[in-house]
Write a protein that holds these residues in place. Structure first.
Motif, short mmCIF file in Angstrom:
data_model
loop_
_atom_site.label_atom_id
_atom_site.label_comp_id
_atom_site.label_asym_id
_atom_site.label_seq_id
_atom_site.Cartn_x
_atom_site.Cartn_y
_atom_site.Cartn_z
N MET A 1 38.91 -27.55 11.24
CA MET A 1 39.91 -28.00 10.29
C MET A 1 40.98 -28.78 11.07
O MET A 1 41.46 -28.34 12.09
CB MET A 1 40.54 -26.79 9.60
CG MET A 1 41.62 -27.15 8.64
SD MET A 1 42.48 -25.81 7.77
CE MET A 1 41.28 -24.57 7.49
N SER A 2 41.33 -29.95 10.56
CA SER A 2 42.34 -30.76 11.24
C SER A 2 43.73 -30.16 11.04
O SER A 2 43.96 -29.38 10.11
CB SER A 2 42.31 -32.19 10.70
OG SER A 2 42.94 -32.25 9.44
N ASN A 3 44.64 -30.55 11.91
CA ASN A 3 46.02 -30.06 11.79
C ASN A 3 46.66 -30.50 10.48
O ASN A 3 47.44 -29.77 9.89
CB ASN A 3 46.86 -30.54 12.97
CG ASN A 3 46.57 -29.75 14.23
OD1 ASN A 3 45.85 -28.76 14.22
ND2 ASN A 3 47.13 -30.20 15.33
N VAL A 4 46.31 -31.71 10.03
CA VAL A 4 46.87 -32.22 8.78
C VAL A 4 46.41 -31.34 7.62
O VAL A 4 47.21 -30.94 6.76
CB VAL A 4 46.47 -33.69 8.55
CG1 VAL A 4 46.86 -34.17 7.17
CG2 VAL A 4 47.09 -34.57 9.63
N THR A 5 45.15 -31.01 7.59
CA THR A 5 44.60 -30.16 6.53
C THR A 5 45.21 -28.76 6.59
O THR A 5 45.59 -28.19 5.57
CB THR A 5 43.07 -30.08 6.64
OG1 THR A 5 42.54 -31.40 6.57
CG2 THR A 5 42.48 -29.23 5.55
N ALA A 6 45.32 -28.22 7.79
CA ALA A 6 45.89 -26.88 7.96
C ALA A 6 47.37 -26.86 7.57
O ALA A 6 47.86 -25.86 7.05
CB ALA A 6 45.72 -26.43 9.41
N ALA A 7 48.08 -27.95 7.80
CA ALA A 7 49.52 -28.00 7.53
C ALA A 7 49.84 -28.14 6.05
O ALA A 7 50.92 -27.73 5.60
CB ALA A 7 50.14 -29.16 8.31
N ARG A 8 48.92 -28.71 5.30
CA ARG A 8 49.19 -29.04 3.89
C ARG A 8 49.72 -27.86 3.06
O ARG A 8 50.76 -28.00 2.40
CB ARG A 8 47.94 -29.64 3.25
CG ARG A 8 48.18 -30.21 1.88
CD ARG A 8 46.99 -31.00 1.37
NE ARG A 8 46.81 -32.19 2.19
CZ ARG A 8 45.69 -32.49 2.86
NH1 ARG A 8 44.64 -31.71 2.77
NH2 ARG A 8 45.61 -33.58 3.58
N PRO A 9 49.07 -26.69 3.06
CA PRO A 9 49.59 -25.61 2.20
C PRO A 9 50.97 -25.12 2.63
O PRO A 9 51.79 -24.75 1.79
CB PRO A 9 48.55 -24.50 2.32
CG PRO A 9 47.66 -24.88 3.44
CD PRO A 9 47.80 -26.33 3.69
N TYR A 10 51.24 -25.14 3.93
CA TYR A 10 52.55 -24.69 4.42
C TYR A 10 53.63 -25.70 4.01
O TYR A 10 54.73 -25.32 3.60
CB TYR A 10 52.53 -24.51 5.93
CG TYR A 10 51.51 -23.49 6.38
CD1 TYR A 10 51.72 -22.13 6.17
CD2 TYR A 10 50.33 -23.89 7.00
CE1 TYR A 10 50.78 -21.19 6.56
CE2 TYR A 10 49.38 -22.96 7.40
CZ TYR A 10 49.61 -21.61 7.18
OH TYR A 10 48.67 -20.68 7.57
N ALA A 11 53.31 -26.99 4.11
CA ALA A 11 54.26 -28.03 3.72
C ALA A 11 54.56 -27.94 2.23
O ALA A 11 55.72 -28.04 1.81
CB ALA A 11 53.71 -29.41 4.09
N ARG A 12 53.51 -27.74 1.44
CA ARG A 12 53.70 -27.64 -0.02
C ARG A 12 54.57 -26.43 -0.37
O ARG A 12 55.45 -26.50 -1.23
CB ARG A 12 52.36 -27.55 -0.72
CG ARG A 12 51.63 -28.87 -0.77
CD ARG A 12 50.33 -28.74 -1.53
NE ARG A 12 49.63 -30.02 -1.56
CZ ARG A 12 48.35 -30.14 -1.70
NH1 ARG A 12 47.58 -29.07 -1.85
NH2 ARG A 12 47.78 -31.33 -1.72
N ALA A 13 54.28 -25.30 0.26
CA ALA A 13 55.06 -24.09 -0.02
C ALA A 13 56.52 -24.28 0.40
O ALA A 13 57.44 -23.92 -0.35
CB ALA A 13 54.45 -22.89 0.70
N ALA A 14 56.74 -24.84 1.57
CA ALA A 14 58.10 -25.06 2.06
C ALA A 14 58.83 -26.04 1.15
O ALA A 14 60.00 -25.83 0.80
CB ALA A 14 58.07 -25.58 3.50
N PHE A 15 58.14 -27.10 0.74
CA PHE A 15 58.77 -28.09 -0.13
C PHE A 15 59.12 -27.46 -1.49
O PHE A 15 60.21 -27.67 -2.01
CB PHE A 15 57.87 -29.31 -0.33
CG PHE A 15 58.45 -30.28 -1.30
CD1 PHE A 15 59.49 -31.11 -0.91
CD2 PHE A 15 57.98 -30.36 -2.61
CE1 PHE A 15 60.06 -32.00 -1.81
CE2 PHE A 15 58.54 -31.24 -3.51
CZ PHE A 15 59.58 -32.06 -3.12
N GLY A 16 58.18 -26.71 -2.04
CA GLY A 16 58.44 -26.05 -3.33
C GLY A 16 59.66 -25.15 -3.26
O GLY A 16 60.53 -25.18 -4.14
N TYR A 17 59.74 -24.35 -2.20
CA TYR A 17 60.89 -23.48 -2.02
C TYR A 17 62.19 -24.29 -1.90
O TYR A 17 63.18 -24.00 -2.56
CB TYR A 17 60.72 -22.59 -0.77
CG TYR A 17 62.02 -21.98 -0.34
CD1 TYR A 17 62.53 -20.88 -1.01
CD2 TYR A 17 62.76 -22.56 0.69
CE1 TYR A 17 63.77 -20.35 -0.65
CE2 TYR A 17 63.98 -22.04 1.06
CZ TYR A 17 64.49 -20.95 0.39
OH TYR A 17 65.71 -20.44 0.73
#
Length: 176
Positions: free
Chosen positions: A1-17
């Protein structure tokens, strides 16, 4: 899994918060700090030390960040630490900023030209992109003397190559 793919759910959660809590600016700053820490060669070496537990690695970042990190950022660091994902913080920050720009209807466009553009030229490019995209446009200008003339504009996933170099390539292809 690429870093970009792995980062996506964390970025979305952080942004939503951050969006729901009204702390987009503050969270953006905290992510920038955390990403810069992770990118530092000395800290990167420590984070890769197998003798340190995952929890200890997150604690180190929390300690170094000190009062620059609020509890929500500390929680993100703990989650990333538990899952051995601290090294992807730069990608999390990058994706967070993309989500933020989209939310704020902001587009950053890079203009590469053979020589420095004057303010009138920059404003014409900015206005044309704003009209075309319906977004507020921020221009980042760079100079590449190898272009000979014209400019290359990159805005999101779009590229407009109006360089003299490109025109010469097209002419050569049509003559061949």
């Amino acid at each position: 899994m690429s870093n970009v793919t792995a980062a996506r759910p964390y970025a979305r959660a952080a942004f939503g918060y951050a969006r729901e809590s009204g702390v987009l600016d503050a969270f953006s700053d905290m992510l920038e700090t955390a990403a810069a820490l992770v990118e530092s060669p000395r800290l990167r070496a420590l984070l890769g030390d197998p003798r340190l537990s995952r929890a200890r690695r997150a604690e180190m970042l929390e300690t170094i960040g000190g009062d620059r990190f609020d509890e929500s950022m500390r929680q993100l660091l703990r989650v990333l630490g538990e899952r051995d994902r601290l090294p992807i913080l730069p990608e999390v920050r990058e994706q967070f900023e993309e989500l933020r720009a989209e939310h704020e209807q902001r587009l950053t466009a890079e203009v590469v030209s053979a020589r420095e553009l004057d303010s009138t030229q920059q404003e014409r490019i900015r206005a044309a992109l704003a009209e075309r995209t319906g977004q507020t446009v921020e221009l980042v200008s760079k100079i590449d003397e190898q272009l000979l003339g014209g400019a290359v504009v990159r805005a999101g996933d779009r590229v407009l190559d109006a360089s003299l170099q490109r025109r010469l390539q097209q002419l050569a292809q049509s003559l061949a």
